[in-house]
Write a protein that holds these residues in place. Structure first.
Motif, PDB file in Angstrom:
ATOM      1  N   GLN A  26     -51.830  97.713  -7.872  1.00 45.07           N
ATOM      2  CA  GLN A  26     -51.211  97.737  -6.547  1.00 45.07           C
ATOM      3  C   GLN A  26     -52.025  98.635  -5.614  1.00 45.07           C
ATOM      4  OE1 GLN A  26     -48.488  96.081  -5.553  1.00 45.07           O
ATOM      5  NE2 GLN A  26     -48.086  95.189  -7.548  1.00 45.07           N
ATOM      6  N   PRO A  27     -52.246  98.195  -4.386  1.00 45.79           N
ATOM      7  CA  PRO A  27     -52.935  99.081  -3.438  1.00 45.79           C
ATOM      8  C   PRO A  27     -52.023 100.248  -3.061  1.00 45.79           C
ATOM      9  CG  PRO A  27     -52.235  97.052  -2.361  1.00 45.79           C
ATOM     10  CD  PRO A  27     -51.920  96.900  -3.821  1.00 45.79           C
ATOM     11  N   LYS A  28     -52.634 101.333  -2.644  1.00 47.29           N
ATOM     12  CA  LYS A  28     -51.861 102.494  -2.209  1.00 47.29           C
ATOM     13  C   LYS A  28     -51.046 102.111  -0.974  1.00 47.29           C
ATOM     14  CE  LYS A  28     -54.653 106.311  -3.827  1.00 47.29           C
ATOM     15  NZ  LYS A  28     -55.369 107.529  -3.451  1.00 47.29           N
ATOM     16  N   PRO A  29     -49.821 102.620  -0.888  1.00 48.35           N
ATOM     17  CA  PRO A  29     -49.013 102.328   0.294  1.00 48.35           C
ATOM     18  C   PRO A  29     -49.664 102.906   1.551  1.00 48.35           C
ATOM     19  CG  PRO A  29     -47.688 103.418  -1.406  1.00 48.35           C
ATOM     20  CD  PRO A  29     -49.106 103.433  -1.862  1.00 48.35           C
ATOM     21  N   THR A  30     -49.507 102.178   2.615  1.00 49.24           N
ATOM     22  CA  THR A  30     -49.978 102.633   3.925  1.00 49.24           C
ATOM     23  C   THR A  30     -48.775 102.685   4.857  1.00 49.24           C
ATOM     24  OG1 THR A  30     -50.366 100.380   4.720  1.00 49.24           O
ATOM     25  CG2 THR A  30     -52.216 101.475   3.587  1.00 49.24           C
ATOM     26  N   LEU A  31     -48.951 103.280   6.010  1.00 45.36           N
ATOM     27  CA  LEU A  31     -47.874 103.303   6.994  1.00 45.36           C
ATOM     28  C   LEU A  31     -47.454 101.876   7.331  1.00 45.36           C
ATOM     29  CD1 LEU A  31     -46.040 104.915   8.862  1.00 45.36           C
ATOM     30  CD2 LEU A  31     -47.908 104.949  10.543  1.00 45.36           C
ATOM     31  N   LYS A  32     -48.423 101.004   7.511  1.00 50.93           N
ATOM     32  CA  LYS A  32     -48.118  99.604   7.816  1.00 50.93           C
ATOM     33  C   LYS A  32     -47.334  98.942   6.683  1.00 50.93           C
ATOM     34  CE  LYS A  32     -51.112  96.637   9.704  1.00 50.93           C
ATOM     35  NZ  LYS A  32     -52.202  95.631   9.880  1.00 50.93           N
ATOM     36  N   SER A  33     -47.771  99.129   5.455  1.00 46.90           N
ATOM     37  CA  SER A  33     -47.096  98.457   4.336  1.00 46.90           C
ATOM     38  C   SER A  33     -45.671  98.976   4.158  1.00 46.90           C
ATOM     39  CB  SER A  33     -47.896  98.605   3.034  1.00 46.90           C
ATOM     40  OG  SER A  33     -47.851  99.928   2.536  1.00 46.90           O
ATOM     41  N   ILE A  34     -45.467 100.263   4.386  1.00 46.83           N
ATOM     42  CA  ILE A  34     -44.122 100.832   4.268  1.00 46.83           C
ATOM     43  C   ILE A  34     -43.213 100.293   5.361  1.00 46.83           C
ATOM     44  CG2 ILE A  34     -42.792 102.974   4.460  1.00 46.83           C
ATOM     45  CD1 ILE A  34     -45.251 104.332   3.039  1.00 46.83           C
ATOM     46  N   LEU A  35     -43.698 100.247   6.593  1.00 47.95           N
ATOM     47  CA  LEU A  35     -42.885  99.722   7.697  1.00 47.95           C
ATOM     48  C   LEU A  35     -42.605  98.230   7.519  1.00 47.95           C
ATOM     49  CD1 LEU A  35     -44.513 101.681  10.644  1.00 47.95           C
ATOM     50  CD2 LEU A  35     -42.239 102.052   9.649  1.00 47.95           C
ATOM     51  N   LEU A  36     -43.584  97.493   7.056  1.00 47.58           N
ATOM     52  CA  LEU A  36     -43.363  96.063   6.791  1.00 47.58           C
ATOM     53  C   LEU A  36     -42.316  95.863   5.703  1.00 47.58           C
ATOM     54  CD1 LEU A  36     -46.893  94.413   6.961  1.00 47.58           C
ATOM     55  CD2 LEU A  36     -44.849  93.700   8.207  1.00 47.58           C
ATOM     56  N   GLU A  37     -42.383  96.672   4.658  1.00 47.79           N
ATOM     57  CA  GLU A  37     -41.389  96.572   3.594  1.00 47.79           C
ATOM     58  C   GLU A  37     -39.994  96.862   4.137  1.00 47.79           C
ATOM     59  OE1 GLU A  37     -40.373  98.692  -0.668  1.00 47.79           O
ATOM     60  OE2 GLU A  37     -42.434  98.709   0.043  1.00 47.79           O
ATOM     61  N   GLN A  38     -39.895  97.850   5.008  1.00 44.71           N
ATOM     62  CA  GLN A  38     -38.595  98.170   5.604  1.00 44.71           C
ATOM     63  C   GLN A  38     -38.103  97.008   6.468  1.00 44.71           C
ATOM     64  OE1 GLN A  38     -38.518 101.561   8.239  1.00 44.71           O
ATOM     65  NE2 GLN A  38     -36.294 101.704   8.133  1.00 44.71           N
ATOM     66  N   LEU A  39     -38.962  96.439   7.288  1.00 42.60           N
ATOM     67  CA  LEU A  39     -38.553  95.306   8.121  1.00 42.60           C
ATOM     68  C   LEU A  39     -38.115  94.119   7.267  1.00 42.60           C
ATOM     69  CD1 LEU A  39     -41.292  95.412  10.929  1.00 42.60           C
ATOM     70  CD2 LEU A  39     -38.861  96.006  11.159  1.00 42.60           C
ATOM     71  N   ARG A  40     -38.859  93.841   6.226  1.00 42.32           N
ATOM     72  CA  ARG A  40     -38.515  92.700   5.363  1.00 42.32           C
ATOM     73  C   ARG A  40     -37.216  92.938   4.585  1.00 42.32           C
ATOM     74  NH1 ARG A  40     -44.782  92.325   3.993  1.00 42.32           N
ATOM     75  NH2 ARG A  40     -45.353  90.837   5.620  1.00 42.32           N
ATOM     76  N   SER A  41     -37.011  94.168   4.127  1.00 44.68           N
ATOM     77  CA  SER A  41     -35.800  94.431   3.345  1.00 44.68           C
ATOM     78  C   SER A  41     -34.546  94.423   4.214  1.00 44.68           C
ATOM     79  CB  SER A  41     -35.916  95.759   2.585  1.00 44.68           C
ATOM     80  OG  SER A  41     -35.860  96.854   3.470  1.00 44.68           O
ATOM     81  N   THR A  42     -34.687  94.626   5.496  1.00 48.96           N
ATOM     82  CA  THR A  42     -33.524  94.534   6.379  1.00 48.96           C
ATOM     83  C   THR A  42     -33.377  93.132   6.973  1.00 48.96           C
ATOM     84  OG1 THR A  42     -34.774  95.354   8.305  1.00 48.96           O
ATOM     85  CG2 THR A  42     -33.572  96.983   6.985  1.00 48.96           C
ATOM     86  N   HIS A  43     -34.354  92.287   6.752  1.00 51.34           N
ATOM     87  CA  HIS A  43     -34.339  90.924   7.295  1.00 51.34           C
ATOM     88  C   HIS A  43     -33.912  89.897   6.244  1.00 51.34           C
ATOM     89  CE1 HIS A  43     -36.974  87.304   8.735  1.00 51.34           C
ATOM     90  NE2 HIS A  43     -35.705  87.087   8.981  1.00 51.34           N
ATOM     91  N   ASN A  44     -34.770  89.677   5.254  1.00 53.47           N
ATOM     92  CA  ASN A  44     -34.484  88.581   4.320  1.00 53.47           C
ATOM     93  C   ASN A  44     -34.937  88.826   2.882  1.00 53.47           C
ATOM     94  OD1 ASN A  44     -37.241  88.328   4.565  1.00 53.47           O
ATOM     95  ND2 ASN A  44     -37.198  86.361   5.600  1.00 53.47           N
ATOM     96  N   HIS A  45     -35.300  90.052   2.558  1.00 49.61           N
ATOM     97  CA  HIS A  45     -35.763  90.366   1.211  1.00 49.61           C
ATOM     98  C   HIS A  45     -34.835  91.412   0.606  1.00 49.61           C
ATOM     99  CE1 HIS A  45     -38.542  92.129  -1.854  1.00 49.61           C
ATOM    100  NE2 HIS A  45     -38.689  90.855  -2.093  1.00 49.61           N
TER     101      HIS A  45
END
Length: 191
Positions: A26-45
């Motif tokens: 797994q690649p190291k988390p980045t600010l972008k990847s963390i924010l994307l994960e948050q957006l996706r988990s509140t949307h449809n994941h």
């Protein structure tokens, strides 16, 4: 003796293996990847909590319009601060659309004179369209963040994080309303 030595070496390797640093693919988390994960988990994941798409799925316009009474046993009109699922979804649609337009440098909808407008302009006749538009704007948020460079993400990180938290907060309210209404299926994630 060799067998005993080999067994001791093997045992030592097995015992010490968990102490060795794991090689992650797994690649190291980045600010972008963390924010994307948050957006996706509140949307449809679905992850730790129910996302908005699951929370509003399957509701009829009538169910989406139902407002719980202000207090148990009171049957008159609810207090103005009480909301229906539809009102909350409309509110999320408004503010996600507004923030996304600003993030993209586009003209945002005019700010309401009072935040109650972002709830009270919900129309049950447009419930299916509200659901579709909310899904579309949340998808557009994910795409915009994915396409942005690190500098833009860093400059807007607080706003993006607040969007995710705001979406999660109101999703929780939606689930509570559905539970009060009797329209929530606990197999969807909240018992």
């Amino acid at each position: 003796m060799r067998l005993k030595s080999a067994c001791v070496t093997l045992l030592a390797l097995l015992l010490l293996a968990p102490l060795a640093p794991a090689q992650s693919s797994q690649p190291k988390p980045t600010l972008k990847s963390i924010l994307l994960e948050q957006l996706r988990s509140t949307h449809n994941h679905a992850e730790w909590f129910v996302p908005i798409n699951t929370a509003i799925a399957g509701l009829t316009p009538e169910q989406a319009s139902w407002i719980p009474p202000s207090s148990p046993g009171i049957t008159h009109n609810p207090a103005p601060e009480d909301h229906s699922v539809g009102m909350l979804a409309y509110h999320l649609l408004f503010w996600n659309t507004d923030a996304l337009a600003k993030f993209k440098g586009e003209k945002a909808p005019p700010d309401p004179s009072d935040n109650t407008e972002t709830f009270n302009n919900f129309d049950a006749a447009n419930w299916p369209e509200t659901v579709r538009k909310l899904d579309a704007v949340l998808t557009a948020w994910e795409q915009a963040v994915e396409a942005s460079d690190d500098a833009k993400i860093a400059a807007n990180a607080k706003t993006i994080a607040r969007i995710g938290a705001h979406n999660a907060y109101h999703t929780g309210q939606i689930i509570i309303i559905r539970k009060l209404q009797g329209s929530w299926d606990p197999s969807k994630g909240v018992k």
